[in-house]
Design a protein around this motif. Sequence first.
Motif, PDB file in Angstrom:
ATOM      1  N   ILE A   1       3.081  17.432   0.432  1.00 47.62           N
ATOM      2  CA  ILE A   1       2.161  16.283   0.361  1.00 47.62           C
ATOM      3  C   ILE A   1       0.961  16.669  -0.490  1.00 47.62           C
ATOM      4  CG2 ILE A   1       0.737  14.675   1.700  1.00 47.62           C
ATOM      5  CD1 ILE A   1       2.772  15.115   3.997  1.00 47.62           C
TER       6      ILE A   1
ATOM      7  N   TYR B   1      -1.237  20.313   4.136  1.00 50.76           N
ATOM      8  CA  TYR B   1       0.090  19.696   3.972  1.00 50.76           C
ATOM      9  C   TYR B   1       0.921  20.171   2.786  1.00 50.76           C
ATOM     10  CZ  TYR B   1      -1.351  15.975   7.255  1.00 50.76           C
ATOM     11  OH  TYR B   1      -1.754  15.262   8.341  1.00 50.76           O
TER      12      TYR B   1
ATOM     13  N   HIS C   1       3.133   1.669  -2.089  1.00 55.14           N
ATOM     14  CA  HIS C   1       3.540   1.784  -3.499  1.00 55.14           C
ATOM     15  C   HIS C   1       2.260   1.622  -4.336  1.00 55.14           C
ATOM     16  CE1 HIS C   1       6.095   1.719  -6.922  1.00 55.14           C
ATOM     17  NE2 HIS C   1       6.728   0.565  -6.779  1.00 55.14           N
TER      18      HIS C   1
ATOM     19  N   LYS D   1      -1.951   8.708   7.764  1.00 54.79           N
ATOM     20  CA  LYS D   1      -1.626   8.823   6.345  1.00 54.79           C
ATOM     21  C   LYS D   1      -2.886   8.683   5.513  1.00 54.79           C
ATOM     22  CE  LYS D   1       3.144   7.858   5.700  1.00 54.79           C
ATOM     23  NZ  LYS D   1       4.168   6.983   5.165  1.00 54.79           N
ATOM     24  N   ILE D   2      -3.025   9.515   4.529  1.00 53.06           N
ATOM     25  CA  ILE D   2      -4.187   9.446   3.649  1.00 53.06           C
ATOM     26  C   ILE D   2      -3.707   8.882   2.317  1.00 53.06           C
ATOM     27  CG2 ILE D   2      -6.062  10.761   2.588  1.00 53.06           C
ATOM     28  CD1 ILE D   2      -5.512  12.836   4.921  1.00 53.06           C
TER      29      ILE D   2
ATOM     30  N   ALA E   1      -1.653   1.457  -3.249  1.00 53.77           N
ATOM     31  CA  ALA E   1      -2.416   2.603  -2.739  1.00 53.77           C
ATOM     32  C   ALA E   1      -3.672   2.868  -3.574  1.00 53.77           C
ATOM     33  CB  ALA E   1      -1.528   3.852  -2.714  1.00 53.77           C
TER      34      ALA E   1
ATOM     35  N   GLY F   1      -3.013   7.847  -1.426  1.00 54.06           N
ATOM     36  CA  GLY F   1      -3.079   8.620  -2.663  1.00 54.06           C
ATOM     37  C   GLY F   1      -2.437   9.995  -2.546  1.00 54.06           C
ATOM     38  N   PHE F   2      -1.795  10.247  -1.401  1.00 55.34           N
ATOM     39  CA  PHE F   2      -1.084  11.530  -1.222  1.00 55.34           C
ATOM     40  C   PHE F   2       0.354  11.259  -0.804  1.00 55.34           C
ATOM     41  CE2 PHE F   2      -5.469  12.649  -0.723  1.00 55.34           C
ATOM     42  CZ  PHE F   2      -5.569  13.863  -1.390  1.00 55.34           C
ATOM     43  N   GLY F   3       1.217  12.204  -1.159  1.00 54.66           N
ATOM     44  CA  GLY F   3       2.609  12.133  -0.716  1.00 54.66           C
ATOM     45  C   GLY F   3       3.466  11.363  -1.701  1.00 54.66           C
ATOM     46  N   HIS F   4       4.722  11.723  -1.727  1.00 53.32           N
ATOM     47  CA  HIS F   4       5.659  11.039  -2.615  1.00 53.32           C
ATOM     48  C   HIS F   4       7.076  11.321  -2.164  1.00 53.32           C
ATOM     49  CE1 HIS F   4       7.502   9.572  -6.290  1.00 53.32           C
ATOM     50  NE2 HIS F   4       6.370   8.915  -6.446  1.00 53.32           N
ATOM     51  N   ARG F   5       7.930  10.330  -2.300  1.00 56.53           N
ATOM     52  CA  ARG F   5       9.317  10.525  -1.891  1.00 56.53           C
ATOM     53  C   ARG F   5      10.018  11.572  -2.761  1.00 56.53           C
ATOM     54  NH1 ARG F   5      12.959   6.939   0.463  1.00 56.53           N
ATOM     55  NH2 ARG F   5      11.336   6.524   1.982  1.00 56.53           N
TER      56      ARG F   5
ATOM     57  N   PRO G   1       0.794  -1.235   0.000  1.00 59.68           N
ATOM     58  CA  PRO G   1       0.000   0.000   0.000  1.00 59.68           C
ATOM     59  C   PRO G   1       0.825   1.283   0.000  1.00 59.68           C
ATOM     60  CG  PRO G   1      -0.163  -1.114   2.124  1.00 59.68           C
ATOM     61  CD  PRO G   1       0.552  -2.052   1.199  1.00 59.68           C
TER      62      PRO G   1
ATOM     63  N   ASN H   1      -0.888  11.945  -5.482  1.00 60.10           N
ATOM     64  CA  ASN H   1       0.028  11.208  -6.354  1.00 60.10           C
ATOM     65  C   ASN H   1      -0.790  10.434  -7.392  1.00 60.10           C
ATOM     66  OD1 ASN H   1      -0.720   8.627  -5.193  1.00 60.10           O
ATOM     67  ND2 ASN H   1       0.543   9.170  -3.406  1.00 60.10           N
ATOM     68  N   VAL H   2      -0.096   9.659  -8.202  1.00 57.18           N
ATOM     69  CA  VAL H   2      -0.738   8.967  -9.333  1.00 57.18           C
ATOM     70  C   VAL H   2      -1.943   8.132  -8.907  1.00 57.18           C
ATOM     71  CG1 VAL H   2       0.785   6.924  -9.176  1.00 57.18           C
ATOM     72  CG2 VAL H   2      -0.211   7.564 -11.376  1.00 57.18           C
ATOM     73  N   ASP H   3      -1.889   7.618  -7.664  1.00 58.14           N
ATOM     74  CA  ASP H   3      -2.925   6.678  -7.243  1.00 58.14           C
ATOM     75  C   ASP H   3      -4.212   7.352  -6.797  1.00 58.14           C
ATOM     76  OD1 ASP H   3      -1.382   4.369  -7.681  1.00 58.14           O
ATOM     77  OD2 ASP H   3      -0.243   4.801  -5.880  1.00 58.14           O
TER      78      ASP H   3
ATOM     79  N   LYS I   1       4.472  20.812   3.189  1.00 53.74           N
ATOM     80  CA  LYS I   1       5.340  19.647   3.391  1.00 53.74           C
ATOM     81  C   LYS I   1       5.517  18.868   2.088  1.00 53.74           C
ATOM     82  CE  LYS I   1       4.935  17.091   7.299  1.00 53.74           C
ATOM     83  NZ  LYS I   1       4.209  16.284   8.317  1.00 53.74           N
TER      84      LYS I   1
HETATM   85  C1  LIG Z   1       4.494   7.519  -0.679  1.00 58.82           C
HETATM   86  C2  LIG Z   1       5.092   7.671   0.703  1.00 58.82           C
HETATM   87  C3  LIG Z   1       5.415   6.286   1.273  1.00 58.82           C
HETATM   88  C4  LIG Z   1       6.375   8.455   0.582  1.00 58.82           C
HETATM   89  O1  LIG Z   1       6.724   8.882   1.784  1.00 58.82           O
HETATM   90  P1  LIG Z   1       8.193   9.036   2.448  1.00 58.82           P
HETATM   91  O2  LIG Z   1       9.092   9.800   1.595  1.00 58.82           O
HETATM   92  O3  LIG Z   1       8.673   7.697   2.906  1.00 58.82           O
HETATM   93  O4  LIG Z   1       7.746   9.926   3.623  1.00 58.82           O
HETATM   94  P2  LIG Z   1       7.217   9.461   5.029  1.00 58.82           P
HETATM   95  O5  LIG Z   1       6.235   8.342   4.950  1.00 58.82           O
HETATM   96  O6  LIG Z   1       8.427   9.274   5.876  1.00 58.82           O
HETATM   97  O7  LIG Z   1       6.418  10.780   5.453  1.00 58.82           O
HETATM   98  C5  LIG Z   1       7.047  12.022   5.724  1.00 58.82           C
HETATM   99  C6  LIG Z   1       6.072  12.893   6.503  1.00 58.82           C
HETATM  100  O8  LIG Z   1       4.932  13.175   5.670  1.00 58.82           O
HETATM  101  C7  LIG Z   1       3.750  12.621   6.227  1.00 58.82           C
HETATM  102  N1  LIG Z   1       2.987  11.987   5.133  1.00 58.82           N
HETATM  103  C8  LIG Z   1       3.495  11.349   4.063  1.00 58.82           C
HETATM  104  N2  LIG Z   1       2.509  10.877   3.280  1.00 58.82           N
HETATM  105  C9  LIG Z   1       1.356  11.261   3.878  1.00 58.82           C
HETATM  106  C10 LIG Z   1       0.003  11.060   3.558  1.00 58.82           C
HETATM  107  N3  LIG Z   1      -0.363  10.365   2.484  1.00 58.82           N
HETATM  108  N4  LIG Z   1      -0.934  11.566   4.386  1.00 58.82           N
HETATM  109  C11 LIG Z   1      -0.581  12.261   5.493  1.00 58.82           C
HETATM  110  N5  LIG Z   1       0.714  12.479   5.858  1.00 58.82           N
HETATM  111  C12 LIG Z   1       1.653  11.965   5.062  1.00 58.82           C
HETATM  112  C13 LIG Z   1       4.217  11.555   7.211  1.00 58.82           C
HETATM  113  O9  LIG Z   1       3.263  11.307   8.218  1.00 58.82           O
HETATM  114  C14 LIG Z   1       5.484  12.197   7.730  1.00 58.82           C
HETATM  115  O10 LIG Z   1       5.122  13.190   8.634  1.00 58.82           O
HETATM  116  P3  LIG Z   1       6.086  13.587   9.871  1.00 58.82           P
HETATM  117  O11 LIG Z   1       7.313  14.161   9.240  1.00 58.82           O
HETATM  118  O12 LIG Z   1       5.277  14.588  10.636  1.00 58.82           O
HETATM  119  O13 LIG Z   1       6.351  12.323  10.616  1.00 58.82           O
HETATM  120  C15 LIG Z   1       4.068   8.382   1.654  1.00 58.82           C
HETATM  121  O14 LIG Z   1       3.793   9.677   1.192  1.00 58.82           O
HETATM  122  C16 LIG Z   1       2.808   7.579   1.853  1.00 58.82           C
HETATM  123  O15 LIG Z   1       2.788   6.649   2.667  1.00 58.82           O
HETATM  124  N6  LIG Z   1       1.705   7.919   1.084  1.00 58.82           N
HETATM  125  C17 LIG Z   1       0.474   7.188   1.185  1.00 58.82           C
HETATM  126  C18 LIG Z   1       0.540   5.939   0.318  1.00 58.82           C
HETATM  127  C19 LIG Z   1       0.512   6.256  -1.148  1.00 58.82           C
HETATM  128  O16 LIG Z   1      -0.312   7.017  -1.625  1.00 58.82           O
HETATM  129  N7  LIG Z   1       1.419   5.618  -1.881  1.00 58.82           N
HETATM  130  C20 LIG Z   1       1.521   5.756  -3.309  1.00 58.82           C
HETATM  131  C21 LIG Z   1       2.791   6.434  -3.700  1.00 58.82           C
HETATM  132  S1  LIG Z   1       2.825   6.766  -5.431  1.00 58.82           S
END
Ligand SMILES: CC(C)(COP(=O)(O)OP(=O)(O)OC[C@H]1O[C@@H](n2cnc3c(N)ncnc32)[C@H](O)[C@@H]1OP(=O)(O)O)[C@@H](O)C(=O)NCCC(=O)NCCS
Length: 385
Positions: free
Chosen positions: A316, A311, A228, A261-262, A231, A264-268, A226, A319-321, A314
């Motif tokens: 966030i 966010y 990757h 974590k929500i 999600a 479909g949001f966030g990306h490395r 989830p 993302n694609v998903d 930060k």
């Molecule tokens: C994709 C993902 C794993 C990349 O994250 P990462 O670079 O490893 O970053 P982290 O998981 O360490 O998160 C960094 C910070 O952002 C926050 N964050 C990251 N993704 C978030 C999300 N989707 N919702 C809320 N907060 C989020 C984390 O809680 C963390 O907060 P903190 O610094 O206060 O502890 C992460 O954004 C995530 O888990 N997203 C949700 C799953 C998803 O949609 N995956 C598909 C990716 S294409």
Amino acid sequence: MRYISNEEIQFTKGLEGVVSNSTQIGYVDGEAGKLYYRGYDVADLAEHSTYEETAYLLFYGKLPNQKELAAFSKKLASYRALPSDVLDRLVDMPCPCHPMSMLRTGVSLLECMDESCPIAEDLESKKEYGIRLIAQMATLTADIARHRENLPPIEPDPSLSHAANFLYMLNGKRGEPLAERVMDVALILHADHGMNASTFASMVVASTLSDLYSSVTAGIGSLKGPLHGGANERVIQMLKSLSSVEEAETFVERAISKKEKIMGFGHRVYKAYDPRAKIFQGYARELTELTGNDSLFAIARTIEKRVIEAYADKGILPNVDFYSGLIYHSLGIDGSIFTPIFAASRIAGWVARVIEYLEDNRLFRPRAIYQGPLDVPYVPIEERE
Ligand SMILES: CC(C)(COP(=O)(O)OP(=O)(O)OC[C@H]1O[C@@H](n2cnc3c(N)ncnc32)[C@H](O)[C@@H]1OP(=O)(O)O)[C@@H](O)C(=O)NCCC(=O)NCCS
């Protein structure tokens, strides 16, 4: 007993920022929110290209001319049919498992039941098996989806494009022109994405000089998670669990306050809006309107707006998903098949990058910081507490 002093050793969790290799295949510009395949902006490819053309580009480093594209498409079409015993064995598994597990097992079966597949292949054979897998993974995905609905598989139609044939094998009838185009775009947008976890997993396996099928199953296993590719399925589950915009507001408020974590949001890498999400958002709006799923789109937009408010600083963002699932859902595809579709597209990037890496291979072998004791005296079992 003694302990090592690790004070001098620096590392970043999750290999963040670590460079593992050099490549000419693709580039994610996370600051600008751009994605390139072989130098071409994916937004251009999504507008003008097809999945066949994109896969050719990733494999061969250039866009094909008409003759090359016709030959490549013909080859893909000729590889679509699965050996019947592969599907029989796959659907005969004792317990129903997730379609991604079925896909992973299906790829293993394709290798094990093919006498011509040597364990160690040369690069040309790997490329050929890769092309064959592009074709067969789409068929496997469609067959798995139908099996879950207790429907018989549909024979592929070699006269159709990769995307149109995929929808045809899923539904047993041609899709609307918009549906076929959107599926093509979805396959283009998922075909490659830098040094993501599943691509890296495929390459690590390949670097041991293992076979291509093992690389691809590693990629599928990694994509399933989830964090990757998995999600996209979680996103549609989340959206469908909310019956109104008001409920979505409450849900997102609670998730933010609890720092959950929500999906479909966030990306490395992206700290700007994911260009794929932008394209998908437009199609999701159009398709949900056409198919009477506009309330789901409104729920998605509500969540998106609030997450960005909370966010964006930060980095966030969707993302694609986030929107891809709404598209597949509007096309009548079950959530459990979303990640297999992702895999059936990403196979092009996995194989292209594996082959490129093997042209100048070096075994991946990082190290870990050891924090346990050393020289622990061995205690015979009868003397242990
Ligand atoms: C994709 C993902 C794993 C990349 O994250 P990462 O670079 O490893 O970053 P982290 O998981 O360490 O998160 C960094 C910070 O952002 C926050 N964050 C990251 N993704 C978030 C999300 N989707 N919702 C809320 N907060 C989020 C984390 O809680 C963390 O907060 P903190 O610094 O206060 O502890 C992460 O954004 C995530 O888990 N997203 C949700 C799953 C998803 O949609 N995956 C598909 C990716 S294409």
